[in-house]
Design an enzyme around this catalytic site. Structure first.
Site, mmCIF file in Angstrom:
data_model
loop_
_atom_site.group_PDB
_atom_site.id
_atom_site.type_symbol
_atom_site.label_atom_id
_atom_site.label_comp_id
_atom_site.label_asym_id
_atom_site.label_seq_id
_atom_site.Cartn_x
_atom_site.Cartn_y
_atom_site.Cartn_z
ATOM 1 N N HIS A 239 21.205 71.861 52.404
ATOM 2 C CA HIS A 239 22.306 71.122 51.759
ATOM 3 C C HIS A 239 21.821 69.893 50.995
ATOM 4 O O HIS A 239 22.607 69.229 50.333
ATOM 5 C CB HIS A 239 23.412 70.709 52.758
ATOM 6 C CG HIS A 239 24.071 71.871 53.439
ATOM 7 N ND1 HIS A 239 25.403 71.896 53.769
ATOM 8 C CD2 HIS A 239 23.576 73.070 53.842
ATOM 9 C CE1 HIS A 239 25.695 73.054 54.352
ATOM 10 N NE2 HIS A 239 24.586 73.772 54.415
ATOM 11 N N ASP B 275 25.386 83.470 51.660
ATOM 12 C CA ASP B 275 25.914 82.405 50.789
ATOM 13 C C ASP B 275 25.096 81.127 50.917
ATOM 14 O O ASP B 275 24.377 80.911 51.904
ATOM 15 C CB ASP B 275 27.394 82.142 51.076
ATOM 16 C CG ASP B 275 27.673 81.724 52.514
ATOM 17 O OD1 ASP B 275 26.998 82.234 53.431
ATOM 18 O OD2 ASP B 275 28.539 80.859 52.732
ATOM 19 N N GLU C 109 29.366 81.928 55.407
ATOM 20 C CA GLU C 109 29.006 81.052 56.534
ATOM 21 C C GLU C 109 29.293 79.600 56.202
ATOM 22 O O GLU C 109 29.662 78.817 57.075
ATOM 23 C CB GLU C 109 27.527 81.239 56.891
ATOM 24 C CG GLU C 109 27.127 80.602 58.214
ATOM 25 C CD GLU C 109 26.738 79.136 58.122
ATOM 26 O OE1 GLU C 109 26.743 78.451 59.159
ATOM 27 O OE2 GLU C 109 26.445 78.645 57.018
HETATM 28 ZN ZN LIG Z 1 23.048 78.054 57.194
#
Ligand SMILES: [Zn+2]
Length: 409
Positions: free
Chosen positions: A383, A95, A160
């Site tokens: 991210h 993911d 995760e």
């Molecule tokens: Zn990661």
């Protein structure tokens, strides 16, 4: 055998690019991140593993009614070694997190872009760098018909990014038979830019919500109320003593001590001339594994009792998240020794075992009694918009994995 494998990995850039291109193009977002789960990407990966000769692929589907297919996919495959009783597992997650504000991206997050050594796209680092490295190693072994001294296991997990309930936590709990007691675990999902940080331990983590109830009134006549903000500030300042009470230091960790920080503060009254009667704020505590979180909570409760008594307020402390740290992976364990030697050989840096502030999937393994290391040579763009990863690091990390599996001596 190792040198042949390392040379071969150097020739695998086009395979690397093809893997990244396909993986980037299939978003795999958990339902809590607004997506439909990882099925499509996992199906593609299963097909790819099989076409690489890395079958059979075991599907460990965690039931989840919040995605259309009704499950979250986890995939496991093992390339047999000479000693069949031990497996080096390399665990990566399927993911990704959402791209966020797309206007902050220079390119389409779901189309792989390349600029020299740099790849860009959502997921190229987190966690496709580690995943691709492990796939390249497996393919190199296949291409060269090398039987490693022990099994190589690839485990590709879901969920995760939103807690691992349907990912590694599920696999460790429901498919414990997958793992032998002498197995070795590498999670290539965090590390440092020079590759030297080998994560073997984490702190306990505890989030606490503090609700201070006083009595609201007009600010011009404070004697008619109980100022909850003053009481909250009092508790915040008293809580600094936690640093003195729980003052052990461990140089493995950065920072070496436990931390107890007030963080978020909810809004109270809307106007300046009202004395607040209710304040809510939060603590984020990261505590060395030596301490029991209950001791910390008891101490904070004692401080809250003293504030209540002195200021005539009521304070409710509520634990909103709590994770007692697992026992660290021993620094002389086989996986740590192998990774340290391999990092030194491939990257020519002095590897160092480290502990972190908390929260990796390695904890699920450590709690089950396994020895796990979190390591990668990584730039930490996960991210962020314009997430990147390095081709050289991906190949280099595959070589470190090869050296850890095949041995450096
Ligand atoms: Zn990661």
């Amino acid at each position: 055998m190792l040198e042949r494998c390392l040379d071969h990995i150097d020739t695998m850039t086009s395979e690397l690019l093809d893997l990244q291109k396909n993986l980037v193009s299939i978003p795999a977002l958990g339902p809590l991140n607004g997506g439909h789960g990882e099925k499509q990407k996992a199906d593609w990966l299963k097909g790819r593993l099989e076409s690489m000769g890395l079958g059979p692929v075991r599907e460990l589907n965690a039931p989840d009614q919040s995605v259309p297919c009704g499950y979250r996919p986890n995939l496991a495959t093992v390339l047999p070694g000479e000693d069949n009783s031990r497996t080096l597992w390399i665990i990566s997650h399927i993911d990704i997190v959402p791209p966020g504000d797309v206007s902050l991206w220079d390119t389409d997050p779901y189309v792989l872009e390349r600029d020299g050594d740099t790849l860009m796209g959502r997921g190229v680092e987190d966690n496709q760098q580690g995943m691709v490295s492990s796939l390249l190693l497996a393919k190199a072994l296949k291409d060269l018909a090398i039987t490693p001294p022990m099994n190589l296991g690839l485990l590709l997990v879901a969920d995760e990014e939103t807690g691992s309930r349907f990912g590694l936590e599920y696999v460790v709990r429901e498919h414990a038979d997958l793992f032998g007691k002498d197995d070795l675990f590498l999670v290539p999902d965090s590390g440092s830019a020079d590759g030297s940080a080998v994560e073997v331990a984490e702190k306990s983590q505890c989030w606490i919500r503090a609700e201070v109830n006083g009595k609201q009134c007009h600010a011009s006549s404070p004697e008619q109320g109980r100022n909850s903000l003053v009481a909250a500030a009092d508790l915040i300042l008293r809580s600094r003593a936690l640093y003195d009470i729980f003052d052990k230091e461990d140089p493995l960790f950065e920072p070496p001590m436990s931390t107890f920080e007030p963080t978020k503060k909810e809004a109270n009254v809307e106007n300046v001339n009202t004395l607040p009667g209710r304040d809510v704020f939060y603590f984020d505590c990261r505590v060395l594994p030596d301490y029991d979180l209950d001791e910390v909570l008891a101490e904070l409760r004692r401080m809250a009792d003293a504030v209540e008594k002195e200021r005539g307020v009521r304070i409710v402390l509520e634990v909103t998240q709590r994770e007692q740290a697992a026992s660290p992976t021993p620094q002389d364990s086989d996986i740590v020794v192998r990774i340290m030697k391999a990092v030194q050989k491939i990257y020519q840096v002095q590897p160092r075992p480290v502990g972190i502030g908390g929260g990796t999937v390695a904890a699920f393994l450590r709690r089950a009694g396994h020895h796990a290391v979190v390591w990668a040579k990584i730039e930490h763009t996960a991210h962020q918009p314009n997430e990147t990863s390095s081709i050289q690091n991906t190949l280099g990390d595959a070589k470190v994995m090869a050296a850890a599996l095949l041995g450096t001596d």
